[in-house]
Motif scaffolding. Structure first.
Motif, PDB file in Angstrom:
ATOM      1  N   VAL A  17       0.722  -1.222  -0.196  1.00  0.00           N
ATOM      2  CA  VAL A  17      -0.138   0.167   0.018  1.00  0.00           C
ATOM      3  C   VAL A  17       0.947   1.382  -0.026  1.00  0.00           C
ATOM      4  O   VAL A  17       0.490   2.188  -0.774  1.00  0.00           O
ATOM      5  CB  VAL A  17      -0.871  -0.080   1.177  1.00  0.00           C
ATOM      6  N   PRO A  18       1.691   1.298   0.816  1.00  0.00           N
ATOM      7  CA  PRO A  18       2.710   2.545   0.908  1.00  0.00           C
ATOM      8  C   PRO A  18       3.532   2.820  -0.369  1.00  0.00           C
ATOM      9  O   PRO A  18       3.603   3.897  -1.104  1.00  0.00           O
ATOM     10  CB  PRO A  18       3.597   2.542   2.019  1.00  0.00           C
ATOM     11  N   ILE A  19       3.956   1.516  -0.891  1.00  0.00           N
ATOM     12  CA  ILE A  19       4.677   1.801  -2.382  1.00  0.00           C
ATOM     13  C   ILE A  19       3.674   2.424  -3.382  1.00  0.00           C
ATOM     14  O   ILE A  19       4.278   3.122  -4.111  1.00  0.00           O
ATOM     15  CB  ILE A  19       5.201   0.428  -2.732  1.00  0.00           C
ATOM     16  N   GLY A  20       2.409   1.902  -3.493  1.00  0.00           N
ATOM     17  CA  GLY A  20       1.613   2.472  -4.448  1.00  0.00           C
ATOM     18  C   GLY A  20       0.981   3.957  -4.260  1.00  0.00           C
ATOM     19  O   GLY A  20       0.759   4.755  -5.095  1.00  0.00           O
ATOM     20  N   LEU A  21       1.260   4.323  -2.824  1.00  0.00           N
ATOM     21  CA  LEU A  21       0.411   5.578  -2.617  1.00  0.00           C
ATOM     22  C   LEU A  21       1.631   6.646  -2.480  1.00  0.00           C
ATOM     23  O   LEU A  21       1.291   7.776  -3.023  1.00  0.00           O
ATOM     24  CB  LEU A  21       0.005   5.419  -1.190  1.00  0.00           C
ATOM     25  N   ILE A  22       2.836   6.361  -2.110  1.00  0.00           N
ATOM     26  CA  ILE A  22       3.815   7.516  -2.031  1.00  0.00           C
ATOM     27  C   ILE A  22       4.987   7.527  -3.150  1.00  0.00           C
ATOM     28  O   ILE A  22       5.768   6.445  -3.483  1.00  0.00           O
ATOM     29  CB  ILE A  22       4.583   7.176  -0.613  1.00  0.00           C
ATOM     30  N   PRO A  23       5.189   8.371  -4.032  1.00  0.00           N
ATOM     31  CA  PRO A  23       5.897   8.402  -5.102  1.00  0.00           C
ATOM     32  C   PRO A  23       7.371   8.115  -4.726  1.00  0.00           C
ATOM     33  O   PRO A  23       7.940   7.227  -5.581  1.00  0.00           O
ATOM     34  CB  PRO A  23       5.612   9.800  -5.599  1.00  0.00           C
ATOM     35  N   TYR A  24       7.790   8.616  -3.657  1.00  0.00           N
ATOM     36  CA  TYR A  24       9.372   8.339  -3.581  1.00  0.00           C
ATOM     37  C   TYR A  24       9.558   6.812  -3.107  1.00  0.00           C
ATOM     38  O   TYR A  24      10.631   6.181  -3.659  1.00  0.00           O
ATOM     39  CB  TYR A  24       9.769   9.165  -2.184  1.00  0.00           C
ATOM     40  N   LEU A  25       8.623   6.237  -2.391  1.00  0.00           N
ATOM     41  CA  LEU A  25       8.638   4.671  -2.161  1.00  0.00           C
ATOM     42  C   LEU A  25       8.557   4.158  -3.559  1.00  0.00           C
ATOM     43  O   LEU A  25       9.121   3.056  -3.629  1.00  0.00           O
ATOM     44  CB  LEU A  25       7.554   4.337  -1.044  1.00  0.00           C
ATOM     45  N   GLN A  26       7.877   4.530  -4.324  1.00  0.00           N
ATOM     46  CA  GLN A  26       7.434   3.817  -5.536  1.00  0.00           C
ATOM     47  C   GLN A  26       8.623   3.693  -6.420  1.00  0.00           C
ATOM     48  O   GLN A  26       8.886   2.631  -7.116  1.00  0.00           O
ATOM     49  CB  GLN A  26       6.299   4.358  -6.310  1.00  0.00           C
ATOM     50  N   GLN A  27       9.459   5.010  -6.465  1.00  0.00           N
ATOM     51  CA  GLN A  27      10.632   5.229  -7.340  1.00  0.00           C
ATOM     52  C   GLN A  27      11.630   4.117  -6.592  1.00  0.00           C
ATOM     53  O   GLN A  27      12.597   3.420  -7.215  1.00  0.00           O
ATOM     54  CB  GLN A  27      11.047   6.363  -7.452  1.00  0.00           C
ATOM     55  N   THR A  61      -2.367   2.460  -7.302  1.00  0.00           N
ATOM     56  CA  THR A  61      -1.952   3.052  -8.401  1.00  0.00           C
ATOM     57  C   THR A  61      -3.102   3.501  -9.423  1.00  0.00           C
ATOM     58  O   THR A  61      -3.117   4.394  -9.960  1.00  0.00           O
ATOM     59  CB  THR A  61      -0.737   2.718  -9.248  1.00  0.00           C
ATOM     60  N   GLN A  62      -4.066   2.434  -9.240  1.00  0.00           N
ATOM     61  CA  GLN A  62      -5.301   2.564 -10.318  1.00  0.00           C
ATOM     62  C   GLN A  62      -6.330   3.248  -9.627  1.00  0.00           C
ATOM     63  O   GLN A  62      -7.513   3.345 -10.283  1.00  0.00           O
ATOM     64  CB  GLN A  62      -5.673   1.183 -10.529  1.00  0.00           C
ATOM     65  N   ILE A  63      -6.356   3.574  -8.211  1.00  0.00           N
ATOM     66  CA  ILE A  63      -7.275   4.233  -7.470  1.00  0.00           C
ATOM     67  C   ILE A  63      -7.423   5.910  -8.014  1.00  0.00           C
ATOM     68  O   ILE A  63      -6.333   6.549  -8.300  1.00  0.00           O
ATOM     69  CB  ILE A  63      -7.130   4.594  -6.018  1.00  0.00           C
ATOM     70  N   PRO A  64      -8.466   6.141  -8.596  1.00  0.00           N
ATOM     71  CA  PRO A  64      -8.747   7.691  -9.144  1.00  0.00           C
ATOM     72  C   PRO A  64      -7.779   8.550  -8.435  1.00  0.00           C
ATOM     73  O   PRO A  64      -8.005   8.926  -7.079  1.00  0.00           O
ATOM     74  CB  PRO A  64     -10.182   7.939  -9.245  1.00  0.00           C
ATOM     75  N   ARG A  65      -7.057   9.322  -9.129  1.00  0.00           N
ATOM     76  CA  ARG A  65      -6.485  10.465  -8.244  1.00  0.00           C
ATOM     77  C   ARG A  65      -7.570  11.496  -7.508  1.00  0.00           C
ATOM     78  O   ARG A  65      -6.877  12.200  -6.722  1.00  0.00           O
ATOM     79  CB  ARG A  65      -5.344  11.082  -9.023  1.00  0.00           C
ATOM     80  N   LYS A  93      -9.447  15.159  -3.174  1.00  0.00           N
ATOM     81  CA  LYS A  93     -10.739  15.735  -2.566  1.00  0.00           C
ATOM     82  C   LYS A  93     -10.419  15.609  -1.026  1.00  0.00           C
ATOM     83  O   LYS A  93     -10.738  16.113  -0.183  1.00  0.00           O
ATOM     84  CB  LYS A  93     -11.614  14.784  -2.923  1.00  0.00           C
ATOM     85  N   ALA A  94      -9.585  14.193  -0.912  1.00  0.00           N
ATOM     86  CA  ALA A  94      -9.392  13.974   0.636  1.00  0.00           C
ATOM     87  C   ALA A  94      -8.458  14.895   1.216  1.00  0.00           C
ATOM     88  O   ALA A  94      -8.439  15.569   2.464  1.00  0.00           O
ATOM     89  CB  ALA A  94      -8.862  12.623   0.773  1.00  0.00           C
ATOM     90  N   GLN A  95      -7.552  15.536   0.458  1.00  0.00           N
ATOM     91  CA  GLN A  95      -6.473  16.466   0.653  1.00  0.00           C
ATOM     92  C   GLN A  95      -6.977  17.545   0.950  1.00  0.00           C
ATOM     93  O   GLN A  95      -6.646  18.627   1.915  1.00  0.00           O
ATOM     94  CB  GLN A  95      -5.189  16.607  -0.111  1.00  0.00           C
ATOM     95  N   THR A  96      -8.135  18.071   0.134  1.00  0.00           N
ATOM     96  CA  THR A  96      -8.758  19.315   0.474  1.00  0.00           C
ATOM     97  C   THR A  96      -9.349  19.550   1.630  1.00  0.00           C
ATOM     98  O   THR A  96      -9.816  20.370   2.345  1.00  0.00           O
ATOM     99  CB  THR A  96      -9.710  19.429  -0.919  1.00  0.00           C
ATOM    100  N   MET A 104      -5.667   8.706   4.627  1.00  0.00           N
ATOM    101  CA  MET A 104      -6.069   8.382   3.096  1.00  0.00           C
ATOM    102  C   MET A 104      -5.657   7.014   2.888  1.00  0.00           C
ATOM    103  O   MET A 104      -6.433   6.157   2.177  1.00  0.00           O
ATOM    104  CB  MET A 104      -5.232   9.434   2.184  1.00  0.00           C
ATOM    105  N   MET A 105      -4.588   6.625   3.720  1.00  0.00           N
ATOM    106  CA  MET A 105      -4.167   5.027   3.329  1.00  0.00           C
ATOM    107  C   MET A 105      -5.050   4.108   4.037  1.00  0.00           C
ATOM    108  O   MET A 105      -5.444   3.132   3.584  1.00  0.00           O
ATOM    109  CB  MET A 105      -2.687   4.976   4.308  1.00  0.00           C
ATOM    110  N   THR A 106      -5.526   4.522   4.987  1.00  0.00           N
ATOM    111  CA  THR A 106      -6.295   3.563   5.977  1.00  0.00           C
ATOM    112  C   THR A 106      -8.079   3.621   5.395  1.00  0.00           C
ATOM    113  O   THR A 106      -9.085   2.597   5.609  1.00  0.00           O
ATOM    114  CB  THR A 106      -6.334   3.772   7.476  1.00  0.00           C
ATOM    115  N   GLN A 107      -8.477   4.913   5.301  1.00  0.00           N
ATOM    116  CA  GLN A 107      -9.756   5.194   4.951  1.00  0.00           C
ATOM    117  C   GLN A 107     -10.301   5.243   3.574  1.00  0.00           C
ATOM    118  O   GLN A 107     -11.408   5.032   3.210  1.00  0.00           O
ATOM    119  CB  GLN A 107     -10.273   6.286   5.759  1.00  0.00           C
ATOM    120  N   ILE A 108      -9.351   5.689   2.659  1.00  0.00           N
ATOM    121  CA  ILE A 108      -9.627   5.608   1.037  1.00  0.00           C
ATOM    122  C   ILE A 108      -8.919   4.232   0.333  1.00  0.00           C
ATOM    123  O   ILE A 108      -9.500   3.616  -0.294  1.00  0.00           O
ATOM    124  CB  ILE A 108      -9.130   6.646   0.585  1.00  0.00           C
ATOM    125  N   VAL A 109      -7.577   4.092   0.755  1.00  0.00           N
ATOM    126  CA  VAL A 109      -6.764   3.146  -0.172  1.00  0.00           C
ATOM    127  C   VAL A 109      -7.171   1.902   0.182  1.00  0.00           C
ATOM    128  O   VAL A 109      -7.573   0.866  -0.582  1.00  0.00           O
ATOM    129  CB  VAL A 109      -5.397   3.388   0.120  1.00  0.00           C
TER     130      VAL A 109
END
Length: 271
Positions: A99-109, A162-166, A171-174, A182-187
């Motif tokens: 989950v963190p790899i897919g959500l956090i760009p730095y970890l993904q790279q 990564t396929q979850i709509p951006r 919206k969650a950040q707003t 976001m990780m626990t309640q959306i992703v």
């Protein structure tokens, strides 16, 4: 003109069609066994069903004279414990890492390419290394299962994230949601169905790695028993054990499907 793809069997017909391949397989074995035993009464390759019953009754319902254990049930319990630990640890790693790899760009790279390469290592090729590092006990067998299925599950969950709509994350950040929220309640709720699917697809491989480890170095388990009696050509034990393993895998797959439908009803309704 109606085509065959538009015809759907009713409930009873569907059940009969599902059972038919098993009935045909059993019938084919019965005919083949009878033919071989008619030529050679001592044939070991295809024993009669009565021989299966006698052998399995001895293992399942008569205690071992040396240990007092019921061998069949002890083997089953030992293998299920190893498999359960391997699947549980793999699932935990899948959530904590995927989950963190897919959500956090730095970890993904940082980890995406590494996990892709790591998942391509043949697990059975490193089995001797695992035995050297962890010994011949329980740890090496559990680690082999984790090594064999966790990388694939992690990659699958990463792709699902990564396929979850951006737009959902924006919206969650707003609304001032933190990364953890976001990780626990959306992703996580959205990748949970994919996690169940990954587990179901990994069951066959997990059993394969378990049987391989038990066959090479073990003092109990379903795989251990199969390879122990093979030297005596004891097909009356080997074939029922293979059928039992298949049944256990099928039951686990069915249980995961029911659990997925119960915990992710929204996903199955949508599909």
């Amino acid at each position: 003109m109606r085509r065959i793809i538009n015809y759907h069997p009713d409930r009873l017909t569907g059940l009969l069609l599902a059972m038919l391949p098993f009935v045909l397989l059993i019938a084919a074995y019965a005919v083949g066994s009878q033919a071989r035993l008619a030529e050679n009464a001592d044939d070991k390759l295809m024993p009669a069903f009565a021989t299966f019953v006698d052998a399995m009754s001895h293992l399942a319902f008569e205690p071992n004279r040396r240990t007092g254990e019921y061998v069949f049930w002890t083997d089953t319990l030992v293998s299920l414990q190893r498999l359960g630990l391997g699947l549980g640890i793999s699932t935990l790693l899948c959530i904590v890492i995927g989950v963190p790899i897919g959500l956090i760009p730095y970890l993904q790279q940082f980890l995406n390419s590494f996990m892709a390469a790591f998942s391509l290592i043949p697990p059975l090729a490193v089995l001797p290394i695992l035995f050297i590092i962890f010994g011949l006990g329980e740890t090496s067998k559990i680690v082999l299962i984790v090594f064999g299925i966790a990388p694939f599950m992690i990659r699958d969950v990463t792709i699902a994230v990564t396929q979850i709509p951006r737009e959902q994350l924006i919206k969650a950040q707003t609304l001032n949601a933190s990364t953890w929220q976001m990780m626990t309640q959306i992703v996580f709720p959205q990748v949970l169905p994919r996690l169940y699917t990954g587990l179901r697809l990994g069951l066959g491989a997990a059993w394969l790695f378990l049987i391989a480890a038990e066959a090479i170095a073990s003092e109990g388990g379903l795989g251990y028993r199969i390879f122990l009696v093979r030297r005596y050509l004891s097909m009356e034990i080997i074939l029922p054990y293979v059928a039992w393993i298949t049944f256990l895998a099928f039951a686990m797959d069915f249980a995961l499907d029911r659990l997925s439908r119960w915990t992710c009803r929204w996903h199955h309704l949508a599909s």
